[in-house]
Scaffold this active site. Structure first.
Site, PDB file in Angstrom:
ATOM      1  N   HIS A  57     -13.858 -30.216   4.222  1.00 12.46           N
ATOM      2  CA  HIS A  57     -13.070 -30.546   5.419  1.00 12.46           C
ATOM      3  C   HIS A  57     -12.841 -29.281   6.232  1.00 12.46           C
ATOM      4  O   HIS A  57     -13.133 -28.173   5.780  1.00 12.46           O
ATOM      5  CB  HIS A  57     -11.757 -31.240   5.049  1.00 12.46           C
ATOM      6  N   HIS A  59     -10.283 -27.464   7.428  1.00 11.01           N
ATOM      7  CA  HIS A  59      -9.176 -26.507   7.388  1.00 11.01           C
ATOM      8  C   HIS A  59      -9.658 -25.079   7.115  1.00 11.01           C
ATOM      9  O   HIS A  59     -10.591 -24.864   6.331  1.00 11.01           O
ATOM     10  CB  HIS A  59      -8.149 -26.923   6.332  1.00 11.01           C
ATOM     11  N   ASP A  61      -8.605 -22.612   5.372  1.00 15.62           N
ATOM     12  CA  ASP A  61      -8.647 -22.072   4.018  1.00 15.62           C
ATOM     13  C   ASP A  61      -9.816 -22.644   3.214  1.00 15.62           C
ATOM     14  O   ASP A  61      -9.968 -22.343   2.032  1.00 15.62           O
ATOM     15  CB  ASP A  61      -7.319 -22.293   3.282  1.00 15.62           C
ATOM     16  N   HIS A  62     -10.660 -23.445   3.875  1.00 15.31           N
ATOM     17  CA  HIS A  62     -11.886 -23.954   3.252  1.00 15.31           C
ATOM     18  C   HIS A  62     -13.138 -23.535   4.022  1.00 15.31           C
ATOM     19  O   HIS A  62     -14.242 -23.732   3.531  1.00 15.31           O
ATOM     20  CB  HIS A  62     -11.827 -25.478   3.131  1.00 15.31           C
ATOM     21  N   HIS A 115      -6.269 -36.702   3.911  1.00 14.10           N
ATOM     22  CA  HIS A 115      -5.752 -35.354   4.156  1.00 14.10           C
ATOM     23  C   HIS A 115      -6.190 -34.913   5.554  1.00 14.10           C
ATOM     24  O   HIS A 115      -5.386 -34.436   6.351  1.00 14.10           O
ATOM     25  CB  HIS A 115      -6.278 -34.417   3.074  1.00 14.10           C
ATOM     26  N   ASP A 134      -9.357 -31.268  -0.952  1.00 15.19           N
ATOM     27  CA  ASP A 134      -7.906 -31.470  -0.965  1.00 15.19           C
ATOM     28  C   ASP A 134      -7.521 -32.947  -0.978  1.00 15.19           C
ATOM     29  O   ASP A 134      -6.403 -33.308  -0.603  1.00 15.19           O
ATOM     30  CB  ASP A 134      -7.269 -30.792   0.252  1.00 15.19           C
ATOM     31  N   HIS A 172      -7.314 -26.514  -4.838  1.00 17.12           N
ATOM     32  CA  HIS A 172      -6.109 -25.722  -5.115  1.00 17.12           C
ATOM     33  C   HIS A 172      -5.612 -25.993  -6.529  1.00 17.12           C
ATOM     34  O   HIS A 172      -5.882 -27.056  -7.095  1.00 17.12           O
ATOM     35  CB  HIS A 172      -4.977 -26.064  -4.133  1.00 17.12           C
TER      36      HIS A 172
END
Length: 256
Positions: A57, A59, A61-62, A115, A134, A172
């Site tokens: 996805h 975001h 942090d990915h 998400h 996530d 995570h």
């Protein structure tokens, strides 16, 4: 045929990165790219060369490592078509049912929105491994940032239907905190009680409680257990639609 090798490593503050390596061809995929330095260090440690990044996805942090890793390695970046405009340096856009080859192994794309609206998971059926980003966590699930409870529940049901022994890797590590919440909605679950003790011990040793398995999550994860009579009773939602019970559980976790 040689099995895929999987290497999991910490990245950023609480992300986990994963490398998937086909020893026959040398092909290596990074599942998401949370941090270029962490991925490069993991590749160096294993002696592998990056050929693909499989994005779950959009975001940051990915995807933060996408551009640098592509510049360094020339790797192919695969990601969800629905979020392609938000994924840096994407090369290949995929939808539900598409297949992505990593060497001699093939990942099946499963759309798991909730998400984010275009979130996908990657299932390697022959290897019995699924990478869920996530959408699903160890004893938890992702926040409903772009989707709603009904959408996320449909996504979770797809993952719940996989074979119980399927190894599950997520983006995570929140297991310890997740068990604390889970015990507030299903305190009588003995499998969950044991999981909470194990999570504490692993945390003390600074070891991850990942990967997990579909079967283990079905037994301990309250977000997969809205049919539990204890959860329904504690939420005052006996007999309600499962997606509604899931949604209320998610709201309570948000406030926990």
């Amino acid at each position: 045929m040689a099995k895929l090798e999987v290497h999991q490593f910490p990245a950023r503050s609480d992300n986990y990165g994963v490398l998937v390596h086909d020893p026959e061809t040398g092909a290596t995929a990074s599942i998401d790219a949370p941090d270029a330095d962490a991925v490069i260090e993991a590749l160096y440690q294993k002696g592998w060369t990056l050929t693909h990044i499989l994005i779950t996805h959009h975001h940051g942090d990915h995807t933060a490592g996408n551009k640098r890793l592509k510049a360094l390695t020339g790797c192919i970046i695969v990601g969800p078509r629905q979020e392609a405009g938000s994924i840096p340096a994407i090369d290949v856009e995929v939808n539900e049912g598409d297949s992505v080859a990593v060497g001699n192994s093939n990942a099946l794309v499963i759309e798991t929105p909730g998400h984010t609206r275009g979130h996908i998971s990657y299932l390697f059926p022959e290897d019995g491994i699924v990478f869920v980003g996530d959408t699903l966590f160890s004893v938890g699930c992702g926040k409903l940032l772009e989707g709603d409870a009904k959408m996320m529940w449909r996504s979770l049901q797809k993952l719940m239907a996989l074979p119980a022994e399927t190894q599950l890797y997520c983006g995570h590590e929140y297991t310890r905190a997740n068990t604390k919440f889970a015990l507030t909605v299903e305190p009588g679950n003995s499998a969950l009680q044991a999981r909470a003790v194990e999570a504490e011990e692993l945390a003390k040793r600074r070891q991850p409680a990942l990967p997990t398995t579909i079967g283990r999550e079905l037994a301990t994860n309250p977000f997969l257990r809205p049919s539990s009579p204890e959860i329904q009773k504690r939420l005052g939602m006996e007999g309600r639609e499962l997606w509604e019970i899931f949604g209320e559980t998610r709201k309570r976790k948000d406030r926990f």
